[in-house]
Write an enzyme that holds these catalytic residues in place. Sequence first.
Site, PDB file in Angstrom:
ATOM      1  N   GLN A  66      17.058  74.639  39.642  1.00 47.32           N
ATOM      2  CA  GLN A  66      16.862  73.271  40.150  1.00 47.32           C
ATOM      3  C   GLN A  66      16.892  72.577  38.867  1.00 47.32           C
ATOM      4  O   GLN A  66      16.749  73.008  37.481  1.00 47.32           O
ATOM      5  CB  GLN A  66      15.588  72.793  40.616  1.00 47.32           C
ATOM      6  CG  GLN A  66      14.158  73.066  39.873  1.00 47.32           C
ATOM      7  CD  GLN A  66      13.055  73.245  40.813  1.00 47.32           C
ATOM      8  OE1 GLN A  66      13.051  72.903  41.902  1.00 47.32           O
ATOM      9  NE2 GLN A  66      11.951  74.148  40.338  1.00 47.32           N
ATOM     10  N   ASP A  68       3.059  72.638  38.978  1.00 45.87           N
ATOM     11  CA  ASP A  68       2.670  71.633  37.971  1.00 45.87           C
ATOM     12  C   ASP A  68       1.478  71.748  37.455  1.00 45.87           C
ATOM     13  O   ASP A  68       1.055  71.218  36.686  1.00 45.87           O
ATOM     14  CB  ASP A  68       3.174  70.321  38.598  1.00 45.87           C
ATOM     15  CG  ASP A  68       2.328  70.048  39.925  1.00 45.87           C
ATOM     16  OD1 ASP A  68       1.156  70.715  40.241  1.00 45.87           O
ATOM     17  OD2 ASP A  68       3.029  69.417  40.663  1.00 45.87           O
ATOM     18  N   GLU A  92       4.580  80.811  42.005  1.00 42.20           N
ATOM     19  CA  GLU A  92       5.688  79.829  41.650  1.00 42.20           C
ATOM     20  C   GLU A  92       6.935  80.544  41.567  1.00 42.20           C
ATOM     21  O   GLU A  92       7.016  81.338  40.680  1.00 42.20           O
ATOM     22  CB  GLU A  92       5.209  78.907  40.577  1.00 42.20           C
ATOM     23  CG  GLU A  92       6.228  78.056  40.125  1.00 42.20           C
ATOM     24  CD  GLU A  92       6.874  76.863  40.965  1.00 42.20           C
ATOM     25  OE1 GLU A  92       8.110  76.857  41.090  1.00 42.20           O
ATOM     26  OE2 GLU A  92       6.033  76.524  41.717  1.00 42.20           O
ATOM     27  N   ASP A 101       9.357  84.420  44.649  1.00 44.34           N
ATOM     28  CA  ASP A 101       9.406  83.640  45.935  1.00 44.34           C
ATOM     29  C   ASP A 101       8.384  83.858  46.820  1.00 44.34           C
ATOM     30  O   ASP A 101       7.977  84.953  46.969  1.00 44.34           O
ATOM     31  CB  ASP A 101      10.710  84.006  46.458  1.00 44.34           C
ATOM     32  CG  ASP A 101      11.105  83.119  47.969  1.00 44.34           C
ATOM     33  OD1 ASP A 101      11.164  82.219  47.967  1.00 44.34           O
ATOM     34  OD2 ASP A 101      10.922  84.213  48.986  1.00 44.34           O
ATOM     35  N   ALA A 102       7.681  82.707  47.264  1.00 41.80           N
ATOM     36  CA  ALA A 102       6.545  82.834  48.143  1.00 41.80           C
ATOM     37  C   ALA A 102       6.678  83.746  49.446  1.00 41.80           C
ATOM     38  O   ALA A 102       6.001  84.393  49.623  1.00 41.80           O
ATOM     39  CB  ALA A 102       6.082  81.404  48.689  1.00 41.80           C
ATOM     40  N   ASP A 121       1.720  73.871  48.435  1.00 41.56           N
ATOM     41  CA  ASP A 121       2.195  72.723  47.944  1.00 41.56           C
ATOM     42  C   ASP A 121       3.637  72.866  47.445  1.00 41.56           C
ATOM     43  O   ASP A 121       4.152  73.357  46.219  1.00 41.56           O
ATOM     44  CB  ASP A 121       1.390  72.677  46.663  1.00 41.56           C
ATOM     45  CG  ASP A 121       1.513  71.128  45.922  1.00 41.56           C
ATOM     46  OD1 ASP A 121       2.347  70.561  46.630  1.00 41.56           O
ATOM     47  OD2 ASP A 121       1.106  70.966  44.871  1.00 41.56           O
ATOM     48  N   PRO A 143      18.318  74.706  53.298  1.00 41.59           N
ATOM     49  CA  PRO A 143      17.703  75.967  54.238  1.00 41.59           C
ATOM     50  C   PRO A 143      16.955  76.690  53.139  1.00 41.59           C
ATOM     51  O   PRO A 143      16.105  77.363  53.914  1.00 41.59           O
ATOM     52  CB  PRO A 143      19.155  76.487  54.174  1.00 41.59           C
ATOM     53  CG  PRO A 143      20.166  75.415  54.226  1.00 41.59           C
ATOM     54  CD  PRO A 143      19.620  74.573  53.390  1.00 41.59           C
TER      55      PRO A 143
END
EC number: 2.5.1.16
Length: 514
Positions: free
Chosen positions: A251, A303, A323, A355-356, A377, A384
């Site tokens: 991102q 964060d 995270e 990755d969660a 969170d 997707p």
Amino acid sequence: MDLARSTPRWRALLLAAVTACAACGIVYELALITLSTSIHGGGIVATSLIVAGYVAALGAGALLVKPLLGRAAITFIAVETLLGIFGGLSAAALYMAFAFVGGSLWVLAVGTALIGALVGAEVPLLMTLLQRGRKAGAADAGRVLANLNAADYLGALIGGLLWPFLLLPQLGMIRGAAATGIINLTAAAVVSVFLLRRVVSRGELIAALGVLATSLGVLTALLISADDIETTTRQTLYADPIVAFQRSAYQEIVVTRRDNDTRLYLDGALQFSTRDEFRYTESLVYPALGADTRSVLILGGGDGLAARELLRQPGIDTIVQVELDPAVIDLARTTLRDINKGSLQDRRVHVVVDDALTWLRNPQPMPAGGFDAVIVDLPDPDTPALGRLYSTEFYALVSRAMAPQALLTVQTGSPFSTLNAFWRNISTIESAGFAVTPYHVHVPTFGDWGFALARLGSTPPKPAMPPDTPQLRFLDQRVLDAATVFSDDIGRRPMEPSTLANPRIVEDMRSGYR
């Protein structure tokens, strides 16, 4: 010069040029898809339309070039020149249109059509050049076409690998597209000088090389100045000065600051403002905590703000923070450290970069008996990839990481602005075996914002402040009691759950805000 009867070295050089040009063509399209995803959120529909439009443009280009096959050599040089300059400038044009005009879908559509048509024109032109001066039988023509297709598809493979593994991470979208355009123009120049100089007239060759040189100069200037252009263009998208920027593998990360207001944006979407983030963070964290809460799992929240609040609560000795993006973790430990009070450096916080959904299949480290509380969170499910993390299957995996009486809180978006998505998430959590109590508070920068408090079983938990709560700026029991009340205009809606096979919540987010 008879290209069909030229030495194998020249035929190999032409096929190598075909491979290079095909690689460039696929890179241009991948760059447009990547930037479109970053700007508009992407999605199956948008990506499908881009790919379908590109394929349709390939066919259109093959048809449109038919009247020019009599002058295949100079037309091929012109096509490759246009492809190099249009493709090299495409990402910059899309980004600047989004920043300065506010709409870039038309640039995406035009860019896709132009690039697809030019790539589609290549094969008929090359077939004509390879067959020049030859009376070919069916088998011979088939062999030429097979070689041409093999070089073309090999180039597509190379381009498909270069973009995600080299060009994008090392150069970024704008410079990556510009560098690809330079390669495309260089390949065209090599073909012009070594293969086609006897096929075209001297004047045509000089003109073609002049245009190629000018185009190379334009793309080289873009390559050199891309950082300055991107920085200037990016700043127009944000009202406040940018103090930190990074494009990670996942991102675009931007931090802005004006006076005492620091804001974090991921792919242009606001994640928090220090003016009121305490309203959001306190509402997400404290309802999940009970008198005996010792261990907490945070999914997302890179964060460090949720971890900051947990470290204030007496009795908590283990926090596992999962995270996906290591760049967000690095940012939390540096630029955002004063805001999160250095929470991610605390010895009680174990940071896991993963990755969660993947991590939940084998959650390590995990306390014996499961976590006493889980806090989800994560960004809104408007793609997707994020929709996976708002599915029945995801919450089922979450339940396996929880102690029998553990509480779960989830940020669920706005029940006012995204009503269907909010209640879809509540239904989805329930479909995984949870009893859910929805609640919502006012966060000025977000508006009316919703959460879910859940426990495994059939009895919905009552939101309550944990014992020994530290002095908070916003949340108390009065606020929490009022937060469970929903007016009729945003009241409960019966919704089918969102699943991995049918991520309904993504379409809810894409259907727009009211």
